[in-house]
Design a protein around this motif. Structure first.
Motif, PDB file in Angstrom:
ATOM      1  N   GLY A 135      39.957 111.022  43.739  1.00 20.27           N
ATOM      2  CA  GLY A 135      38.762 111.007  44.573  1.00 20.27           C
ATOM      3  C   GLY A 135      37.980 112.298  44.471  1.00 20.27           C
ATOM      4  N   LYS A 136      38.694 113.403  44.440  1.00 16.69           N
ATOM      5  CA  LYS A 136      38.041 114.709  44.290  1.00 16.69           C
ATOM      6  C   LYS A 136      37.385 114.816  42.921  1.00 16.69           C
ATOM      7  CE  LYS A 136      38.990 119.698  44.483  1.00 16.69           C
ATOM      8  NZ  LYS A 136      40.014 120.752  44.680  1.00 16.69           N
ATOM      9  N   PHE A 137      38.054 114.321  41.887  1.00 14.42           N
ATOM     10  CA  PHE A 137      37.512 114.359  40.525  1.00 14.42           C
ATOM     11  C   PHE A 137      36.189 113.600  40.449  1.00 14.42           C
ATOM     12  CE2 PHE A 137      37.171 112.183  36.391  1.00 14.42           C
ATOM     13  CZ  PHE A 137      37.087 113.287  35.541  1.00 14.42           C
ATOM     14  N   ALA A 138      36.157 112.406  41.034  1.00  9.90           N
ATOM     15  CA  ALA A 138      34.929 111.606  40.987  1.00  9.90           C
ATOM     16  C   ALA A 138      33.776 112.332  41.661  1.00  9.90           C
ATOM     17  CB  ALA A 138      35.164 110.247  41.646  1.00  9.90           C
ATOM     18  N   LEU A 366      36.816 109.658  52.517  1.00  8.41           N
ATOM     19  CA  LEU A 366      37.248 110.991  52.116  1.00  8.41           C
ATOM     20  C   LEU A 366      38.681 111.187  52.610  1.00  8.41           C
ATOM     21  CD1 LEU A 366      34.005 113.005  52.983  1.00  8.41           C
ATOM     22  CD2 LEU A 366      34.879 112.505  50.684  1.00  8.41           C
ATOM     23  N   PRO A 367      39.387 112.211  52.154  1.00 11.19           N
ATOM     24  CA  PRO A 367      40.791 112.405  52.546  1.00 11.19           C
ATOM     25  C   PRO A 367      41.028 112.430  54.056  1.00 11.19           C
ATOM     26  CG  PRO A 367      40.229 113.844  50.734  1.00 11.19           C
ATOM     27  CD  PRO A 367      38.946 113.196  51.158  1.00 11.19           C
ATOM     28  N   GLU A 376      30.055 115.259  59.936  1.00  9.63           N
ATOM     29  CA  GLU A 376      31.130 116.214  60.232  1.00  9.63           C
ATOM     30  C   GLU A 376      32.294 116.075  59.253  1.00  9.63           C
ATOM     31  OE1 GLU A 376      31.610 112.850  63.377  1.00  9.63           O
ATOM     32  OE2 GLU A 376      30.017 113.781  62.172  1.00  9.63           O
ATOM     33  N   ASP A 377      32.555 114.853  58.785  1.00  3.78           N
ATOM     34  CA  ASP A 377      33.619 114.641  57.808  1.00  3.78           C
ATOM     35  C   ASP A 377      33.244 115.228  56.457  1.00  3.78           C
ATOM     36  OD1 ASP A 377      35.048 113.376  59.748  1.00  3.78           O
ATOM     37  OD2 ASP A 377      34.729 111.345  59.001  1.00  3.78           O
ATOM     38  N   ALA A 526      43.200 119.045  53.660  1.00  2.00           N
ATOM     39  CA  ALA A 526      42.071 118.110  53.639  1.00  2.00           C
ATOM     40  C   ALA A 526      42.236 116.995  54.674  1.00  2.00           C
ATOM     41  CB  ALA A 526      41.908 117.517  52.241  1.00  2.00           C
ATOM     42  N   SER A 527      43.481 116.610  54.950  1.00  2.00           N
ATOM     43  CA  SER A 527      43.720 115.529  55.911  1.00  2.00           C
ATOM     44  C   SER A 527      43.806 116.024  57.352  1.00  2.00           C
ATOM     45  CB  SER A 527      45.027 114.805  55.566  1.00  2.00           C
ATOM     46  OG  SER A 527      46.156 115.608  55.871  1.00  2.00           O
ATOM     47  N   ARG A 528      43.903 117.334  57.529  1.00  2.00           N
ATOM     48  CA  ARG A 528      44.123 117.910  58.862  1.00  2.00           C
ATOM     49  C   ARG A 528      43.024 117.500  59.841  1.00  2.00           C
ATOM     50  NH1 ARG A 528      45.382 124.344  60.102  1.00  2.00           N
ATOM     51  NH2 ARG A 528      46.301 124.000  62.183  1.00  2.00           N
ATOM     52  N   GLY A 529      43.428 116.961  60.970  1.00  2.57           N
ATOM     53  CA  GLY A 529      42.471 116.531  61.979  1.00  2.57           C
ATOM     54  C   GLY A 529      41.904 115.154  61.739  1.00  2.57           C
ATOM     55  N   GLY A 530      42.192 114.563  60.578  1.00  2.00           N
ATOM     56  CA  GLY A 530      41.751 113.203  60.307  1.00  2.00           C
ATOM     57  C   GLY A 530      42.691 112.190  60.935  1.00  2.00           C
ATOM     58  N   LYS A 531      42.339 110.936  60.845  1.00  2.00           N
ATOM     59  CA  LYS A 531      43.193 109.899  61.424  1.00  2.00           C
ATOM     60  C   LYS A 531      44.536 109.835  60.687  1.00  2.00           C
ATOM     61  CE  LYS A 531      39.446 107.123  63.322  1.00  2.00           C
ATOM     62  NZ  LYS A 531      38.694 105.849  63.280  1.00  2.00           N
TER      63      LYS A 531
END
Length: 723
Positions: A135-138, A366-367, A376-377, A526-531
């Motif tokens: 995903g980051k590469f794209a 996103l992650p 914000e994301d 990158a995932s911190r604070g996400g669902k």
């Protein structure tokens, strides 16, 4: 002990020159069973044996696929160096030349056709690290909005339904360890016994403990045999069935009013809609009796605890999201969610079907399950990646829609990693045409698959024995696959391929990873604070705990075994019920006089997905070496189809030829064909391009077809019975 016996044992000891043990996880289904491959060198040959390893999910159990997995990883047809197509033939080349080809092709395409002319197609077989990196590469190296993955064909309906209802999608809201203690289980469209056989002991134990099991499936399967009640409804009517069960629960006052009042929105709208529906309408649509509907609803409603599990049977439909939401409505109305022994489980199909959809492979994500459309994301992820937020591309399109864009020329280059869409997608003849229309197709795979055959460049992928990384299993449990067998030939890890490609495209500073663990550490941030918060998970912790259920927001946190105990993931903390249509969504290819039967597809235990790996296993091929069409004897006689004969199955989009198999297991209006075979046996040639409007899931489970005798000269004899 005699001298002769001593001599025998000494000889045997000398013959076994060495033994190596490789820790790994099964590369197939979402149970992600832990196992070890034992490699013994005996004189001039090597012997291999796979044994299960204890773990919280499967306790050391393995099925036949896991025990035989090494056969494809060690197969002689495996690609071990980059292969470039020259004058229509693949020739081996160096990595330097392969990467130079990529730089030349991709630079030219984006210069001539724009950034979004390049696309990336991922896989739910990748590790979390590789899914994240892809995903980051794209978005960073290619700056394209066009990325999606094969999980769109698997979990999209369940993920969308759970997100809309609960505000979060983790396949299971509870752990499998709670299953044996629940009182009533609904298995909606899942054949666990063949698709996830190492999970079945949990359900067998539940039955031993007195649980009542309800199976919903148009076919009789090894799973429905274990059920106390089998609802053999007509394919495509699952949303109506869920409505019927909920209507009965409401009218018979078997709902949890207190739970609804405190924690649920939308109930009154659902109640009002269902009041306008007669139960006779449900009977007519589903072809189930009122008695069956009342029995199922009453038992689930009266028991103090209950669980509902859904899978591809109800999800792979053009109204799959609605069907999932219908069953989630039942859980919410009865209050059987967020507490012990009650909850929901989406039976993930692919090995990393859960993790692969959490960290950026989907067109809109996103992650950390963040949205690519939320400011914000985008701001948070751009900071983690060290790029400007304005440089992050926006939302792309779904997997199948990328092929539509390739066919029309909007997309002119595609990078496919560890997937075989020519076989797995609906309307697969069209997908093949779309890929042939590209200026460049680069495929990463272990073998020259049907998709790889169309590529201008194939890059060799590493196997489950060699590729270390984390996977997230059916429960939402993050596990660490050690995988320390040396890479064969000039094979590279998938994450190394991505990093090398980024480097030649001038973006190497963003992809300077040297180990999978380094990638995971960035994923954690990158995932911190996400669902889907993995921040508190580390390799060290995974080794110690043998798997951790997310969300895990801090290193001190032990993981979350049960979701929604206090609140749901919507901003107001409440779940959302929704009134869903009682009428099945009319597919583009609906039953007619010309196409009178319904085809549904599925799996067999010994094969997996498009079969590219399992057909390399002699043990598995011996069990199922060809496809087949399961048909009721009464229906077969109507169309003059003999048992074991070769038949033609045809829809508006294509036709296949398979072996006819008479069976009392299926409904008289329904035929079944598994989806693991290719060429003239590829059942996805019959599936239309009609998609679920909410999640873009194709309708693999409801296809209007006709059947006929197949002749060797290709002139099939059609029979149209009068009755």
């Amino acid at each position: 002990m005699t001298e002769l016996m001593l001599k025998y044992f000494r000889t045997k000891q000398q013959e076994v020159q060495s033994q190596k043990v490789y820790d790994t996880q099964c590369p197939f289904c979402s149970m992600q069973c832990k196992m070890q491959l034992i490699e013994q060198r005996v004189v001039s040959r090597r012997n291999y044996k796979t044994v299960g390893k204890d773990n919280p999910t499967t306790n050391g159990r393995l099925c036949i696929k896991g025990m035989s997995a090494h056969q494809h990883a060690l197969h002689h047809e495996r690609i071990k160096q980059p292969m470039l197509k020259v004058d229509g033939e693949f020739v081996p080349i160096t990595w330097k030349k392969a990467l130079g080809h990529i730089r030349e092709k991709y630079t030219a395409i984006q210069r001539e056709d724009g950034l979004d002319a390049l696309s990336v197609y991922g896989s739910a077989s990748l590790t979390n690290e590789e899914a994240y990196l892809l995903g980051k590469f794209a978005r960073v190296a290619l700056k394209t909005k066009h990325i999606d993955y094969n999980g769109r064909l698997c979990m999209a309906s369940a993920a969308t339904g759970a997100n809309q209802t609960f505000g979060m999608d983790r396949g299971f809201t509870n752990t499998l360890q709670e299953v044996p203690y629940t009182r009533c289980i609904i298995l909606a469209g899942t054949n666990l016994a063949e698709c996830q056989p190492t999970a079945m002991p949990y359900f067998e134990k539940a039955k031993e403990n007195g649980a009542f099991i309800i199976a919903i499936d148009p076919r009789e399967t090894a799973t429905t045999k274990a059920a106390d009640l089998h609802l053999k409804n007509k394919p495509g009517t699952d949303a109506a069935l869920a409505n019927g069960l909920l209507k009965i629960l409401i009218e018979e006052q078997m709902i949890d009013q207190s739970f609804i009042q405190k924690r649920v929105n939308g109930f009154e709208e659902v109640r009002e809609y269902l009041s306008s529906i007669e139960i006779e309408e449900i009977e007519s649509i589903t072809d189930l009796s009122k008695e069956e509907l009342y029995q199922a609803a009453s038992i689930f409603g009266q028991e103090e605890s209950g669980m509902i599990f859904t899978a591809r049977g109800i999800e792979q439909q053009t109204d799959g999201t609605a069907a999932v939401r219908g069953f989630l409505n039942i859980l919410l109305a009865t209050g059987k969610i967020g507490k012990a022994n009650s909850g929901y489980g989406a039976i993930t199909g692919q090995g990393n079907g859960q993790g692969a959809r959490e960290h950026g492979q989907k067109a809109d994500q996103l992650p950390g399950y963040r949205s690519i459309e939320k400011e914000e994301d985008r701001a948070y992820i751009s900071k983690v990646w060290g790029v400007e937020e304005k440089d992050l591309p926006g939302k792309g399109v779904s997997a199948y829609e990328m092929f539509e864009k390739a066919y029309e020329g909007t997309i002119s280059g595609m990078f496919i990693m560890c997937s075989n869409p020519v076989v797995s997608h609906p309307n697969s003849n069209f997908v093949e045409k779309a890929l042939k229309n590209l200026k460049s197709l680069i495929v990463v795979d272990m073998f020259i698959s049907e998709t790889a055959k169309l590529a201008d460049l194939i890059l060799p992928a590493s196997s489950y024995l060699e590729d270390q990384g984390t996977m997230t299993n059916v429960e939402g449990r993050v596990t660490l696959r050690e995988a320390n067998r040396p890479l064969p030939g000039n094979v590279k890890h998938d994450w190394q391929i991505i990093c090398d490609m980024a480097k030649v495209l001038g973006k190497g500073d963003y992809f300077s990873f040297t180990t999978a663990e380094e990638i995971f550490d960035e994923l954690r941030v990158a995932s911190r604070g996400g669902k889907a918060d993995y921040f508190g998970i580390t390799y060290e912790k995974l080794r110690k705990e043998d798997g951790i259920l997310w969300p895990c927001p801090s290193v001190e946190h032990r993981g979350t075994k049960r979701l929604f105990e206090d609140s749901f993931a919507h901003k107001d903390g409440r779940a959302k019920m929704a009134a869903i249509s009682n009428l099945p969504r009319v597919p583009k290819q609906s039953q007619s006089k010309k196409y009178p039967l319904l085809l549904t597809t599925g799996r067999v235990m010994s094969q997996y997905l498009t079969g590219e790996q399992t057909r390399k296993s002699s043990t598995l091929v011996a069990r199922n070496f060809e496809s087949f069409m399961e048909i009721h004897p009464h229906t077969a006689k109507k169309y003059q189809l003999e048992d074991h004969s070769v038949v033609k199955v045809e829809s508006k989009t294509g036709h296949i030829k398979v072996r006819c198999k008479w069976s009392m297991k299926t409904r008289k209006d329904t035929v079944f064909v598994p989806f693991h075979w290719v060429g003239t046996q590829n059942v996805n040639k019959l599936v239309s391009d009609d998609l679920d409007p909410s999640c873009k899931m194709p309708g693999f489970k409801v296809i209007a077809v006709r059947v006929s005798k197949a002749s060797s000269d290709g002139n099939e004899e059609m029979v149209y019975p009068d009755e």
